[in-house]
Motif scaffolding. Structure first.
Motif, PDB file in Angstrom:
ATOM      1  N   SER A  12     -13.139  -2.766 -12.857  1.00  0.00           N
ATOM      2  CA  SER A  12     -12.112  -2.163 -11.996  1.00  0.00           C
ATOM      3  C   SER A  12     -12.003  -0.660 -12.167  1.00  0.00           C
ATOM      4  O   SER A  12     -10.929  -0.089 -12.002  1.00  0.00           O
ATOM      5  CB  SER A  12     -10.756  -2.825 -12.272  1.00  0.00           C
ATOM      6  OG  SER A  12     -10.429  -2.733 -13.637  1.00  0.00           O
ATOM      7  N   ALA A  13     -13.096  -0.002 -12.486  1.00  0.00           N
ATOM      8  CA  ALA A  13     -13.060   1.452 -12.659  1.00  0.00           C
ATOM      9  C   ALA A  13     -12.688   2.136 -11.353  1.00  0.00           C
ATOM     10  O   ALA A  13     -13.068   1.709 -10.268  1.00  0.00           O
ATOM     11  CB  ALA A  13     -14.418   1.954 -13.146  1.00  0.00           C
ATOM     12  N   ASP A 138      -6.247   9.016  -2.455  1.00  0.00           N
ATOM     13  CA  ASP A 138      -7.009  10.040  -3.171  1.00  0.00           C
ATOM     14  C   ASP A 138      -6.663   9.901  -4.650  1.00  0.00           C
ATOM     15  O   ASP A 138      -5.619  10.360  -5.097  1.00  0.00           O
ATOM     16  CB  ASP A 138      -6.655  11.435  -2.660  1.00  0.00           C
ATOM     17  CG  ASP A 138      -7.456  12.531  -3.366  1.00  0.00           C
ATOM     18  OD1 ASP A 138      -8.264  12.191  -4.257  1.00  0.00           O
ATOM     19  OD2 ASP A 138      -7.270  13.709  -3.033  1.00  0.00           O
ATOM     20  N   PRO A 139      -7.537   9.276  -5.446  1.00  0.00           N
ATOM     21  CA  PRO A 139      -7.202   8.994  -6.843  1.00  0.00           C
ATOM     22  C   PRO A 139      -7.553  10.109  -7.813  1.00  0.00           C
ATOM     23  O   PRO A 139      -7.459   9.911  -9.022  1.00  0.00           O
ATOM     24  CB  PRO A 139      -8.055   7.756  -7.138  1.00  0.00           C
ATOM     25  CG  PRO A 139      -9.280   7.966  -6.308  1.00  0.00           C
ATOM     26  CD  PRO A 139      -8.820   8.662  -5.041  1.00  0.00           C
ATOM     27  N   ASP A 140      -7.961  11.269  -7.321  1.00  0.00           N
ATOM     28  CA  ASP A 140      -8.502  12.295  -8.213  1.00  0.00           C
ATOM     29  C   ASP A 140      -7.501  12.731  -9.287  1.00  0.00           C
ATOM     30  O   ASP A 140      -7.872  12.940 -10.451  1.00  0.00           O
ATOM     31  CB  ASP A 140      -8.964  13.511  -7.418  1.00  0.00           C
ATOM     32  CG  ASP A 140     -10.281  13.247  -6.686  1.00  0.00           C
ATOM     33  OD1 ASP A 140     -10.884  12.189  -6.951  1.00  0.00           O
ATOM     34  OD2 ASP A 140     -10.691  14.079  -5.865  1.00  0.00           O
ATOM     35  N   GLN A 141      -6.205  12.894  -8.911  1.00  0.00           N
ATOM     36  CA  GLN A 141      -5.237  13.338  -9.906  1.00  0.00           C
ATOM     37  C   GLN A 141      -5.024  12.274 -10.985  1.00  0.00           C
ATOM     38  O   GLN A 141      -4.906  12.600 -12.173  1.00  0.00           O
ATOM     39  CB  GLN A 141      -3.897  13.692  -9.260  1.00  0.00           C
ATOM     40  CG  GLN A 141      -2.906  14.308 -10.246  1.00  0.00           C
ATOM     41  CD  GLN A 141      -1.575  14.651  -9.620  1.00  0.00           C
ATOM     42  OE1 GLN A 141      -0.948  13.812  -8.977  1.00  0.00           O
ATOM     43  NE2 GLN A 141      -1.137  15.884  -9.785  1.00  0.00           N
ATOM     44  N   VAL A 142      -4.994  11.004 -10.593  1.00  0.00           N
ATOM     45  CA  VAL A 142      -4.867   9.932 -11.571  1.00  0.00           C
ATOM     46  C   VAL A 142      -6.040   9.946 -12.532  1.00  0.00           C
ATOM     47  O   VAL A 142      -5.872   9.819 -13.753  1.00  0.00           O
ATOM     48  CB  VAL A 142      -4.763   8.564 -10.861  1.00  0.00           C
ATOM     49  CG1 VAL A 142      -4.757   7.428 -11.880  1.00  0.00           C
ATOM     50  CG2 VAL A 142      -3.508   8.499 -10.001  1.00  0.00           C
ATOM     51  N   ALA A 265       8.581  -1.984  -9.838  1.00  0.00           N
ATOM     52  CA  ALA A 265       7.242  -2.457  -9.492  1.00  0.00           C
ATOM     53  C   ALA A 265       6.267  -1.291  -9.353  1.00  0.00           C
ATOM     54  O   ALA A 265       5.176  -1.318  -9.924  1.00  0.00           O
ATOM     55  CB  ALA A 265       7.296  -3.269  -8.199  1.00  0.00           C
ATOM     56  N   ALA A 266       6.651  -0.267  -8.600  1.00  0.00           N
ATOM     57  CA  ALA A 266       5.743   0.860  -8.371  1.00  0.00           C
ATOM     58  C   ALA A 266       5.515   1.702  -9.635  1.00  0.00           C
ATOM     59  O   ALA A 266       4.373   2.044  -9.943  1.00  0.00           O
ATOM     60  CB  ALA A 266       6.244   1.719  -7.210  1.00  0.00           C
ATOM     61  N   PRO A 267       6.558   2.072 -10.401  1.00  0.00           N
ATOM     62  CA  PRO A 267       6.296   2.792 -11.650  1.00  0.00           C
ATOM     63  C   PRO A 267       5.427   2.001 -12.617  1.00  0.00           C
ATOM     64  O   PRO A 267       4.578   2.568 -13.312  1.00  0.00           O
ATOM     65  CB  PRO A 267       7.695   3.044 -12.224  1.00  0.00           C
ATOM     66  CG  PRO A 267       8.593   3.042 -11.038  1.00  0.00           C
ATOM     67  CD  PRO A 267       8.007   2.024 -10.106  1.00  0.00           C
ATOM     68  N   GLY A 268       5.621   0.677 -12.665  1.00  0.00           N
ATOM     69  CA  GLY A 268       4.786  -0.143 -13.530  1.00  0.00           C
ATOM     70  C   GLY A 268       3.333  -0.109 -13.113  1.00  0.00           C
ATOM     71  O   GLY A 268       2.421  -0.020 -13.956  1.00  0.00           O
ATOM     72  N   LEU A 269       3.093  -0.162 -11.810  1.00  0.00           N
ATOM     73  CA  LEU A 269       1.719  -0.084 -11.320  1.00  0.00           C
ATOM     74  C   LEU A 269       1.136   1.302 -11.547  1.00  0.00           C
ATOM     75  O   LEU A 269      -0.054   1.450 -11.856  1.00  0.00           O
ATOM     76  CB  LEU A 269       1.673  -0.451  -9.836  1.00  0.00           C
ATOM     77  CG  LEU A 269       0.278  -0.545  -9.210  1.00  0.00           C
ATOM     78  CD1 LEU A 269      -0.616  -1.493  -9.986  1.00  0.00           C
ATOM     79  CD2 LEU A 269       0.376  -0.977  -7.751  1.00  0.00           C
ATOM     80  N   MET A 270       1.964   2.333 -11.420  1.00  0.00           N
ATOM     81  CA  MET A 270       1.491   3.691 -11.701  1.00  0.00           C
ATOM     82  C   MET A 270       1.053   3.801 -13.160  1.00  0.00           C
ATOM     83  O   MET A 270       0.018   4.412 -13.470  1.00  0.00           O
ATOM     84  CB  MET A 270       2.629   4.683 -11.417  1.00  0.00           C
ATOM     85  CG  MET A 270       2.273   6.150 -11.599  1.00  0.00           C
ATOM     86  SD  MET A 270       1.143   6.742 -10.328  1.00  0.00           S
ATOM     87  CE  MET A 270      -0.303   7.031 -11.315  1.00  0.00           C
ATOM     88  N   ALA A 272      -0.028   1.330 -15.028  1.00  0.00           N
ATOM     89  CA  ALA A 272      -1.271   0.570 -15.165  1.00  0.00           C
ATOM     90  C   ALA A 272      -2.466   1.358 -14.635  1.00  0.00           C
ATOM     91  O   ALA A 272      -3.571   1.273 -15.186  1.00  0.00           O
ATOM     92  CB  ALA A 272      -1.145  -0.768 -14.432  1.00  0.00           C
ATOM     93  N   ALA A 273      -2.255   2.120 -13.559  1.00  0.00           N
ATOM     94  CA  ALA A 273      -3.338   2.933 -13.003  1.00  0.00           C
ATOM     95  C   ALA A 273      -3.774   4.009 -13.990  1.00  0.00           C
ATOM     96  O   ALA A 273      -4.974   4.288 -14.142  1.00  0.00           O
ATOM     97  CB  ALA A 273      -2.893   3.559 -11.682  1.00  0.00           C
ATOM     98  N   LEU A 274      -2.817   4.633 -14.677  1.00  0.00           N
ATOM     99  CA  LEU A 274      -3.175   5.645 -15.678  1.00  0.00           C
ATOM    100  C   LEU A 274      -3.885   5.009 -16.873  1.00  0.00           C
ATOM    101  O   LEU A 274      -4.814   5.603 -17.441  1.00  0.00           O
ATOM    102  CB  LEU A 274      -1.929   6.394 -16.138  1.00  0.00           C
ATOM    103  CG  LEU A 274      -1.392   7.448 -15.162  1.00  0.00           C
ATOM    104  CD1 LEU A 274      -0.071   8.012 -15.665  1.00  0.00           C
ATOM    105  CD2 LEU A 274      -2.399   8.566 -14.954  1.00  0.00           C
TER     106      LEU A 274
END
Length: 306
Positions: A12-13, A138-142, A265-270, A272-274
């Motif tokens: 899942s990269a 656009d995932p570049d900042q993450v 829900a959204a902060p938790g997913l954020m 997880a993305a980091l």
């Protein structure tokens, strides 16, 4: 055989530079983009937050009515319009109305219109996740911040009061893939000591969580971190306000506020993305640490055999 968690880390990269085609940005995202750039005064931030939270109604208010609703003067509304790049309030209201009408043009389904309070809370979280999905186009900042957090040794994770649970979740995951993660869930001098010690030990970044109601001690701790030479990445509910002003990078995600206590829900997913971006930043270290952890977990029977 890799564990399920190792397999997920491999499969899942996040792909750098890949921008997915998306529909137009949501009203919330459009308003954040409109208001996030300028450095706004406290009074102006109140106006911005009111507009974000009440766009379908506020876009059609007169300057007198808007000032009264927010609790500011009419000249303050005029100055706010100029601060965000408009010639005056009429020009700003025209822009707000175009955003509001895009919302009104897409009424919910009959099921959504008759939702009970619990269903409405779920609907609000779905909207928060949809907004986050657009941001992830656009995932570049993450990717960039995930790499920076991965390279910070030690890495400090802070969340005070209601934000402690999100910080604990992130720190738990980060410890599986990072050699030195320091969790701060108490404010005051305890937080100050942790920030100073982290910097002295070679740390470069703090990941802070700031959910409403935003704590004064969180703001103070962020300022201490910055004064010590640490950079701060902040996950919060709105890219405006004192906490966001002090952070180096802000990830603004909506929180569910339809029930007595907010849902995340959204902060938790954020978060997880980091974490995913951190695993991508150093895949060899990630796999080595996950493999070592699985061996220890099997040896000491940490988990049930499902």
């Amino acid at each position: 055989m890799p564990s399920p968690q190792q397999a997920r880390a491999q499969a899942s990269a996040i792909t750098a530079g890949k921008t997915a085609p998306e529909a137009g940005a949501s009203p919330t995202s459009q308003l954040r983009e409109l208001f996030d750039g300028p450095r706004l005064s406290p009074g102006h931030r109140r106006i911005a937050q009111y507009l974000i939270e009440h766009i379908t109604e506020a876009a059609f208010l007169s300057i007198t009515d808007l000032a009264e609703r927010v609790g500011v003067s009419q000249p303050s509304v005029t100055r706010f319009a100029a601060a965000v790049g408009f010639s005056g309030y009429p020009a700003l209201r025209e822009k707000l109305q175009s955003i509001a009408l895009s919302t009104l043009g897409s009424p919910g389904t009959p099921a959504e219109q008759t939702a009970n309070e619990l269903q409405a809370a779920v609907d609000a979280e779905i909207e928060n996740l949809e907004n986050l999905r657009r941001d992830f186009a656009d995932p570049d900042q993450v990717i960039r911040i995930g790499r920076a957090l991965s390279e910070s040794t030690p890495l400090t994770v802070m969340g005070l009061r209601i934000s402690a649970s999100l910080a604990e979740y992130f720190a738990y995951g980060a410890r599986r893939i990072h050699p030195d993660v320091r969790l701060v869930t108490r404010g005051g001098t305890v937080a100050y000591d942790a920030m100073l010690q982290s910097r002295e030990a070679g740390g470069t970044w703090v990941l802070a969580f700031g959910m409403p109601r935003h704590a004064q001690e969180s703001l103070t701790a962020v300022r201490v971190a910055r004064s010590a030479g640490l950079k701060v990445a902040l996950i919060t509910d709105l890219g405006l306000g004192p906490l966001a002003d002090e952070a180096d990078v802000v990830f603004a995600t909506g929180t569910g506020s339809r029930l007595v206590f907010d849902s995340y829900a959204a902060p938790g997913l954020m978060a997880a993305a980091l974490l995913q971006a951190m695993t991508d930043a150093d895949p060899e270290r990630t796999q080595a640490r996950l493999e070592e952890y699985e061996q220890i977990a099997d040896q000491h029977q940490f988990f049930l055999k499902d």
